[in-house]
Design a protein around this motif. Sequence first.
Motif, PDB file in Angstrom:
ATOM      1  N   LEU A 249      44.416  39.721  41.820  1.00  0.00           N
ATOM      2  CA  LEU A 249      44.639  39.827  40.382  1.00  0.00           C
ATOM      3  C   LEU A 249      45.339  38.593  39.838  1.00  0.00           C
TER       4      LEU A 249
ATOM      5  N   ARG B   1      40.192  46.183  36.308  1.00  0.00           N
ATOM      6  CA  ARG B   1      41.346  45.398  36.774  1.00  0.00           C
ATOM      7  C   ARG B   1      42.644  46.160  36.505  1.00  0.00           C
TER       8      ARG B   1
ATOM      9  N   ALA C 267      45.416  47.186  39.231  1.00  0.00           N
ATOM     10  CA  ALA C 267      46.851  46.928  39.045  1.00  0.00           C
ATOM     11  C   ALA C 267      47.657  48.196  39.299  1.00  0.00           C
TER      12      ALA C 267
END
Length: 279
Positions: free
Chosen positions: A39, A120, A124
């Motif tokens: 990330l 994403r 996370a």
Amino acid sequence: VYVNTKAPPKNETKVPKEDELSHALAISSDIFSGLTKSLINLDKYPFQIFLFGKMQWIVPHEYFCHPRNFVPLQGASEVWDYNTGSLIANQPRNRRKRYRNGLLSLESENANPAILTQHRHRLAKWAHDCFLLLFAANTAINEKQISVLEWHTGTYDVVPAHQGFRTVKWRAGNKRQSFTIAAKFVKRFEEYLELRKFITRNYASKYLFLHVPVIPEDSVRPLQKGCLLKLISAMRSFVDKDFPKVGYRQLRLYKSNYLLKEYGLVVASQLLQSRIGTI
């Protein structure tokens, strides 16, 4: 001779078995480190992380990797080839919509990897919650104490504690806050701070740990009760059906027993920040 045959209380916390705890920590560590690095490095889908003892492809899907011991549901494995990280072309008519959705996900997720898009954002959350388990195991702090840890400026000091341990100290407003961790875990904590910074770029939070919702929202809320239980449920549904059930109390009890065995009562009480009579 009198023998006490009374059964232990049903709600008595049991020390987790070493192999079960090692299992939980290894998978959580790999997911946290792999997803955090990808990330922050703005890797585009598909990308690989080390998991289950080998490199695994990560794709923009609810089943972000191929589970360890079962086939992904919802037809994920019919559309995604987890051996190559690519979509499977030449789909039959009843799967073409899912194939097109996969193409759209790749396009939207890779347009700007710096943005926490839907998938994403989900990654996370996985990384954050996996670190929470690692942190609880290393500090033996309970859920309530973790949930109220504040983090304002990001300035902190790492000072020696007992041999092999470090104390992280900082101020949050007028509050002095600290916790003690193994020296080798300091690097992991610093990795988490990078992840936290990435998550909170667009909405500030005064807390060290967060409630990261599955679907992006306008704000990140304080850590909610039961986060570890929800992580274990998610692990069993999406990653590893044999993921052990370990909670805050079990992690603290394991750490307490370990410290007592290795360092004795006085040092254990100091590292756990507890009175000798309560260990």
